[in-house]
Structures are given as C-alpha cells and as structure tokens.
Write an enzyme that holds these catalytic residues in place. Sequence first.
Site, PDB file in Angstrom:
ATOM      1  N   GLU A  57      -1.394  -1.011  -6.061  1.00  0.00           N
ATOM      2  CA  GLU A  57      -2.496  -0.247  -6.610  1.00  0.00           C
ATOM      3  C   GLU A  57      -2.023   0.535  -7.819  1.00  0.00           C
ATOM      4  OE1 GLU A  57      -5.956   1.431  -3.787  1.00  0.00           O
ATOM      5  OE2 GLU A  57      -3.925   1.693  -3.040  1.00  0.00           O
TER       6      GLU A  57
ATOM      7  N   ASP B  38      -3.377   1.340   7.060  1.00  0.00           N
ATOM      8  CA  ASP B  38      -2.541   1.026   5.896  1.00  0.00           C
ATOM      9  C   ASP B  38      -2.313  -0.482   5.760  1.00  0.00           C
ATOM     10  OD1 ASP B  38      -2.366   3.722   5.396  1.00  0.00           O
ATOM     11  OD2 ASP B  38      -0.481   3.953   6.494  1.00  0.00           O
TER      12      ASP B  38
ATOM     13  N   ASP C 203       0.856  -1.188   0.000  1.00  0.00           N
ATOM     14  CA  ASP C 203       0.000   0.000   0.000  1.00  0.00           C
ATOM     15  C   ASP C 203       0.888   1.231   0.000  1.00  0.00           C
ATOM     16  OD1 ASP C 203      -2.430   1.516   0.222  1.00  0.00           O
ATOM     17  OD2 ASP C 203      -1.901   1.888   2.319  1.00  0.00           O
TER      18      ASP C 203
END
Length: 371
Positions: A271, A352, A187
């Site tokens: 991501e 997170d 992340d």
Amino acid sequence: MNRAYKYRVYPTAEQEQLLTDTFGSCRFVYNHYLALQSENYQQGKAYRNKTACNNDCNRILKQEQPWLKQVDKFALTNAIYALDSAYQRFFRRQGGYPRFKSRHHSRMSYTTNYTNGNIAVLAGEIKLPKLGKVGAVVHRRAPEDWRLKQATVSRESDGSYYVSVLYEYEAAIMPQAVNPEQVIGLDYKSDGLYMDSDGRCCGMPHYYRKNQKKLTKAQRKLKAKQLQSVNYRKQQKKIARIAKKAANQRKDYLHKKSTEIANRYDLVCVEDLSLRALANRGFGNGKATMDNGYGSFLTMLKYKLEERGKRLIRIEKWYASSKTCSRCGAVKMMPLSVRRYECNCGMSMDRDLNAAINIRNRGYEIYLKAA
Ligand SMILES: [Zn+2]
C-alpha cells in the site's frame, strides 16, 4: 539507477576542524535564507527561487561573511537547495513550515558534488573536496562503470564520521516474467512490520525490542539527572550508543527481510502509505509507526526487486484493503478494534491477512493491465 555506499571515516584533528566548520557554515547559510524567505513570506513578497538564493550567496553573503569561502562551495549550494526542497514540500502541503537548524539538535551533515575527480574512493581512503584524503574503512568498491554523483559527510551523535557515496549506473536487466504463484501482498503493521498474503506475520526481532526498552529506560534516567552535569553528558553518550546499536540492528534486519522477499517473489504489492499521515492520526501509536522503519524497508525492497528485473507495485492510498472481503468483494466498516473479518458470504479471516490478500489481488490486477 542510483545506489549509495556508506563508509566509516577517521578524519585527523585538522580535518575534523574543517568538517565542523563546514557543518556550521551549511547551517548558517540554511538559517540565513530561511530568515530571509520568512521575512518575504510575512510581508507578502514573492518566494526567491534556489538559483537566486545561490547567486546571492556567492555575490553578497560570501563578501559579508568571508569565512564561508573557506569551506566546500558545493556544500553551501546543497544547503540552499535542501531549504528549497523543504519549502516545496511545505507548498505542496506535504510538510510543515521549514524550521531553523540548531547547533545542538540537528544532524551534522553536508552534501558535496562530484566534478573532475574531486571525490574518489581509494584503498583505505576517501578523497573529498577541501579535505583531501580521509582515512576510511573501504569494505566495498563500486564497479568501474558506475558514475560517482555526490558524497554526504555526516557526524553521528556518538562522534563517529561517515561518508555516503552516491553512484548512478545503467541497469542492463531483463524484466522477469511474473509467475502468478510468485506474487505477494504485504499489509503494513504498526506494531511489527507486515502481514503477507500467505498468512506469514513479520515482526521486529526480539533483540531489537529489548534494545528499544533499554533505550526508553536510559532516556528516563537522563531526565532525572541535572542538566549539563558530568553525569548528564555521560548518560547522553550512553543513549547515543544504544540508539546507534538499535538503528544498526534494525537496518540489518530490514536488509535481511527485503533480500529474502526479493529473491523469492516476482511481484510484490504494497500500500502507498503516507507514513506521516499515519503517525499523526493520533492512535497513540505514532511512535511505533515512525520507528519501525517500514519506509526504508520499502526503499530497500524496491531497488532489490529492480536489480533482479522484478517489480514493486504500490496500491493507491484510497483502496479499501481492510474494509473489502477478499472472497466476494463486499465492503463494510471495520473499526480498528475488530481483528477478524467476518462476511455474509461465509468468509472468516484475520483482518490483516484479508487486507494483505486484497493488496496482492489489486496489485496483480494493476500489473496485468499495464502488461
Ligand atoms: Zn464476502
């Protein structure tokens, strides 16, 4: 697959002059066609494609400006193509309207193409079109079977020169089987680098942050000096030195981290962030976003994984990794100020880490579907 090797080069005074002329010619051609396209654009005329511009450059512009004939012709073509890419990004709404390149503020560089042995990496020298052999620190050589494609010559703000040589090669790599234990999610963290799905937080090293502070201080000092005075130029040089050191430190660190991950894991899930969108979101953390190098980190990670027969999976942008409970799948609003994810199912976790686990799970799901 593509791979670039970057070499420090030491041009002679004569070669340096030709380099300066080439940088200048590329900038001239770029700005010339930008002005022309802008005029067309304002008058509602059609956009001229890159082939038309390149033909115009060869048939007309070079007759009007004969000095353009003295520099590498591929460099000029690539400048025209770079302008076209900037326009294509603008048309796709991925970037702003192209801007004029200034002599003082733009990076000095040009790209040339390989044909018939015009570029070569030799012992202690690099051969380039028009320039001939330029003295170089050849710290590594590409394997014999790699094909040379392009070379990009650049001058850094501290006056040093580099040549980045781009190769293409066939990858005869067997895809690795993925062990579910060896799947990890990352992340993105704007104030560090990432949090992984095993709960390890990766920040930028202390020495890098220290150097960044030094840089900010030096830049503040510059503002206090009289514009274009001797001290002003001295301070500018100092800033360029610190900035270069910081950039190198960051690159080394990102290489180290990406190699570690590529060695250790079979599948890495991240991501698909549009860094630009993040930077422009206006949290006041745009600088951190642009400066921590997450984009180049992902580029390194991708090729290192591929070299090992492994994969990087990018999760679609809309996937609500931070809003979803990684245990029960419930979705809720999570303002940025809330640092812990607490769910009705009893799950309580660092925000997170929860996001990193979701990214891992979603990525593994995508992998299984495709397999
Ligand atoms: Zn839950």
